[in-house]
Write a protein that holds these residues in place. Sequence first.
Motif, mmCIF file in Angstrom:
data_model
loop_
_atom_site.group_PDB
_atom_site.id
_atom_site.type_symbol
_atom_site.label_atom_id
_atom_site.label_comp_id
_atom_site.label_asym_id
_atom_site.label_seq_id
_atom_site.Cartn_x
_atom_site.Cartn_y
_atom_site.Cartn_z
ATOM 1 N N LYS B 334 0.908 -1.176 0.054
ATOM 2 C CA LYS B 334 0.042 -0.055 0.072
ATOM 3 C C LYS B 334 0.772 1.248 -0.032
ATOM 4 O O LYS B 334 0.378 2.374 -0.432
ATOM 5 N N LYS B 335 2.032 1.073 0.744
ATOM 6 C CA LYS B 335 2.928 2.407 0.958
ATOM 7 C C LYS B 335 4.007 2.518 -0.457
ATOM 8 O O LYS B 335 4.489 3.403 -0.415
ATOM 9 N N SER B 336 4.126 1.687 -1.066
ATOM 10 C CA SER B 336 5.024 1.553 -2.207
ATOM 11 C C SER B 336 4.382 1.739 -3.482
ATOM 12 O O SER B 336 3.254 1.384 -3.750
ATOM 13 N N ASN B 337 5.344 2.190 -4.470
ATOM 14 C CA ASN B 337 5.138 1.914 -5.874
ATOM 15 C C ASN B 337 5.393 0.674 -6.259
ATOM 16 O O ASN B 337 4.393 -0.001 -7.123
ATOM 17 N N LEU B 338 6.197 -0.091 -5.704
ATOM 18 C CA LEU B 338 6.509 -1.568 -6.194
ATOM 19 C C LEU B 338 7.193 -2.262 -5.085
ATOM 20 O O LEU B 338 8.027 -1.608 -4.096
ATOM 21 N N PHE B 339 6.670 -3.372 -4.779
ATOM 22 C CA PHE B 339 7.087 -4.279 -3.662
ATOM 23 C C PHE B 339 7.471 -5.407 -4.198
ATOM 24 O O PHE B 339 6.548 -6.167 -4.827
ATOM 25 N N GLY B 340 8.788 -5.829 -4.197
ATOM 26 C CA GLY B 340 9.101 -7.221 -4.793
ATOM 27 C C GLY B 340 9.817 -8.045 -3.568
ATOM 28 O O GLY B 340 10.220 -7.715 -2.658
ATOM 29 N N TYR B 341 9.488 -9.487 -3.820
ATOM 30 C CA TYR B 341 10.199 -10.179 -3.149
ATOM 31 C C TYR B 341 10.998 -11.334 -4.069
ATOM 32 O O TYR B 341 10.391 -11.820 -4.951
ATOM 33 N N GLY B 342 12.394 -11.403 -3.908
ATOM 34 C CA GLY B 342 13.082 -12.237 -4.552
ATOM 35 C C GLY B 342 13.481 -13.267 -3.682
ATOM 36 O O GLY B 342 14.127 -13.191 -2.957
ATOM 37 N N GLU B 343 13.413 -14.571 -4.479
ATOM 38 C CA GLU B 343 13.745 -15.642 -3.564
ATOM 39 C C GLU B 343 15.024 -16.285 -4.339
ATOM 40 O O GLU B 343 15.170 -16.511 -5.333
ATOM 41 N N ILE B 344 16.157 -16.356 -3.213
ATOM 42 C CA ILE B 344 17.626 -16.562 -4.110
ATOM 43 C C ILE B 344 17.755 -18.187 -3.690
ATOM 44 O O ILE B 344 17.983 -18.605 -2.620
ATOM 45 N N LYS B 345 17.960 -18.814 -4.888
ATOM 46 C CA LYS B 345 17.943 -20.268 -4.648
ATOM 47 C C LYS B 345 19.091 -20.725 -5.679
ATOM 48 O O LYS B 345 18.666 -21.247 -6.679
ATOM 49 N N PRO B 346 20.376 -20.421 -5.542
ATOM 50 C CA PRO B 346 21.408 -20.708 -6.412
ATOM 51 C C PRO B 346 21.430 -22.260 -6.322
ATOM 52 O O PRO B 346 21.371 -22.878 -5.513
ATOM 53 N N GLY B 347 21.859 -22.696 -7.565
ATOM 54 C CA GLY B 347 21.813 -24.169 -7.514
ATOM 55 C C GLY B 347 20.636 -24.785 -8.090
ATOM 56 O O GLY B 347 20.537 -26.171 -8.094
ATOM 57 N N GLY B 348 19.498 -24.139 -8.251
ATOM 58 C CA GLY B 348 18.412 -24.723 -8.567
ATOM 59 C C GLY B 348 17.183 -24.707 -7.853
ATOM 60 O O GLY B 348 17.241 -24.325 -6.859
ATOM 61 N N VAL B 349 16.184 -25.352 -8.282
ATOM 62 C CA VAL B 349 14.906 -25.163 -7.659
ATOM 63 C C VAL B 349 14.913 -26.273 -6.870
ATOM 64 O O VAL B 349 14.528 -27.530 -7.277
ATOM 65 N N THR B 350 14.897 -26.373 -5.414
ATOM 66 C CA THR B 350 14.836 -27.598 -4.614
ATOM 67 C C THR B 350 13.385 -27.321 -3.892
ATOM 68 O O THR B 350 12.439 -28.206 -3.923
ATOM 69 N N SER B 351 13.344 -26.283 -3.341
ATOM 70 C CA SER B 351 12.224 -26.325 -2.262
ATOM 71 C C SER B 351 11.180 -25.270 -2.787
ATOM 72 O O SER B 351 10.213 -24.729 -1.938
ATOM 73 N N TRP B 352 11.036 -24.681 -4.106
ATOM 74 C CA TRP B 352 10.313 -23.723 -4.682
ATOM 75 C C TRP B 352 8.981 -24.199 -4.605
ATOM 76 O O TRP B 352 8.688 -25.409 -4.965
ATOM 77 N N GLY B 353 8.032 -23.363 -3.968
ATOM 78 C CA GLY B 353 6.917 -23.967 -3.867
ATOM 79 C C GLY B 353 6.244 -24.288 -2.288
ATOM 80 O O GLY B 353 4.971 -24.112 -1.985
ATOM 81 N N VAL B 354 7.488 -24.634 -1.640
ATOM 82 C CA VAL B 354 7.004 -24.805 -0.172
ATOM 83 C C VAL B 354 7.422 -23.792 0.656
ATOM 84 O O VAL B 354 7.114 -23.802 1.725
#
Lengths: 479, 399
Positions: B334-354
């Motif tokens: 609400k307070k920002s123009n843009l709010f982003g969340y970056g999930e950093i997972k070097p080496g590939g997707v292991t637990s993406w989704g949980v």
Amino acid sequence: MAIHYDLKDLERWEALVSEQVAEFELDCYPQEFEICDHVQMLGMMTYHGMPAHYPHWSFGKSFEKTRTLYDYGVQGIPYEMVINSNPCIAGLMRDNSLALQILTMAHVYGHNDFFKNNITFAHTQAEHVVARFKAHADRIRSYVEDPSIGASGVERILDAAHALSFQCNRNQQIKRLGLQEQKERKIKSSLLTDEDLGRLHEQLVVEPDENILMFIRDNNSALLEWEKDILTIVHEEALYFQPQMETKIINEGWACFWHREILNSLDLPDEIYLEFLVRHNQVVRPIPGDLNPYNIGLTLWDRIEEKELGYARRHAEEPISPEVREKLFEIREVDRDASFIRRFMDRETLEKLDLFVAEPQDSDWIVTKIARDDEWKEIRGLLANSVGLGSIPRIFITDMNTSSTNTLYLEHEYDGRELEANYAEKTLEHLYSLWRHPVSLSTNLNGSEATYLISEDGAALQRGVMDDEFHIYHYGLDI
Amino acid sequence: MSAIFRPYSPSDSQQSDRSSGDRQRHREKLREALKENIADVISEQSIIGRGPDSIVKVPIRGIKEYRFVYGQNQPRVAQGNGDTEPGDQVGKIKKEGQGEEGPVGDQPGEDYFETDVTLEELVEIMFEDLELPDLEKKPLRVLETLGARKRAGTKRAGVRAHLDKKKTAKNRLRRKLIRDRQQETPIDPGEEESFSFDKRDFRYHRRKPDIKYQSNAVVLCIMDTSGSMTVMKKYLARSFFFLLYQFVRLKYRQTEIVFVAHDTIAKEVDEDSFFHKGEAGGTKISSGYKKALEIIEERFHPTLWNIYAFHCSDGDNFSEDVPLTLKLAEELCKKSNLFGYGEIKPGGVTSWGVSMSKNFEKLTSDNFVTLQITSKSDIWPKFKAFLSKEREPLELEEG
């Protein structure tokens, strides 16, 4: 080796050098020397020694690259730069010591004589070269300044034309027949059915044609006059430079042979003579892992002399005999690198030069053939095939579909060496941008026939022949 | 006939730089090539965290001149030392991009150029072809500042720097015409006496204060610095923050940057400790968001500031912290123009989704974006995707 000298000294030494040139009966164009600094020399190298040259970014690239190599000490700047023109123009580096200037002037006279007498240069019209390049530059600049064309329009055509400039007739001594004459020759030489004859009349390609730029200029009616003119200019300049590529080894060897002969015949002060010996050996020493044309050329000329004479002459003590000289003069008129190597590179010379064939194995270059073994002829053959234009794949236009598709058919004359695929695709894109109709190029990849096809849909590589399974790879294309 | 010598002349040498135009064009082309390789360039460790004027040396692949050439793996003839034997290794074949050594013919080697650019230039090139959203149009987020003064008519007295030359000259001419009319005999133009300026002619610009609308922005970098954030993860996060900051800085006259580091508790830190000081222990993402909201409240009121908030984490969070995190994230949106969340997972997707990103699926704010970054090469495309979110609502506004 700071030997101080001025222009007067140079003129004095030049007079002595040219006296020897006359004495040895070298046959030269009038000579002009320009004293220049390293920036001017870089400029000369960039524009191939031409006082005037049309603009193109590739020359900027060449300049930057040469300068960087020079700045980092990877590569020096040559002592001289000489062009095939009448009068013959040569640049002399002003940083050269006096000994080096004397050596260089003698060397330049060797090239000058070669340019004037070797048959590969017969078509270059040396007396008009400078004016011709100037006229080319003026015309190209006028297109750049034409608002309807502009720099980017010119660049587009130049980029494409440069990509194909050395796909042209390799031997200017063999006159290519006109289309009509080719048809007559074909009719005379073979029994043709009525159907064959009918087809022959429509054909635009009878005998395979390696003059790609000129074929496009003459057969693509969509090209505008200025576009055709640029193709003509690039083609003409390529024809001018072709003999220099074809005679690198024989020509450098010749110039080295004569500068050594001339300097040995001059009464040089010890200091200068010693420096000459050092410099001469630097220039003509072998470069292991590579080929030094100075070394190979001079070794071959010496070998020819040795055979004529029956023994190896001590150059500093015994002057060259007029009979041997005559023999050498004959060879300098008729040979180019490939024929020079085929005719005079014998087993003994190959061994002396320690030439070998190396082949790639995994990530290493491994020696597979050496001269001492019985494979020396193969080494010679491979060398002769890879010098001069032998380093450029030979590609012929074999047919043109005269129907609506106007497809142009090309064939790579496969000799065991494959085309570099990425470069082939990109070059075909250039070709397509000029031809503006589909282009097909057949060649050999990984041991089987392959055809590159380029059309509005982009470039595709079809591997295998017609009946086989087709593997088509598509590449993005933006023209 | 003896040869002609053309002596060296230094002035010729100055003029002989005839390649300058061609070099210029070549450099333009290198710049274009640089643009194409920009993703590689920005993932270089060395450019991040430098001042805008610092010089960056960027190696780029040279502009190739394509021709028909033979491939690299063909037998070659070369010269030896005099005692070459079959089986000798005489050079290495290098992979594409490294050039080649050993028996070299005329193969299509790779040309590399090293070009010097300032970071400023590099950023400019980076964003040149990113159709940038016109951020300054946002009406609520502009700040009135006292800018330069604006002209407002003329006055009779003033300082010389403000002299209105045109008006002054007109006044003199007018005075002269009046005098000419009053005189009985017209003045012979040949004998024209000088008619000098008079004090009455002079006019000066009047100036009034000018109110400029300035836009300010703040980039809130929030990062999980708990034990599980490795050097590599931090590096990827940092590259993303770097781009975001450069981008925002380009569009706003005044841009601030704030670093919030959190594990289970959050604090505002300086850049150096943000990127280099590791913490140990668990993670409570809500603590970071809470801190960010506090900072906004105190220093960056949303009516005056364009707020770009971005949070990087590896996705682990205490499960009991999730509801609060989502609530605060919504607040931040609400307070920002843009709010982003970056999930950093070097080496590939292991637990993406949980992990957190799964939880964030519940967040439906228009200006919220989640991304996943697994490698250096992800950064640039993901960043572009992030910005496209900024573009959407504006297109609606304008359309």
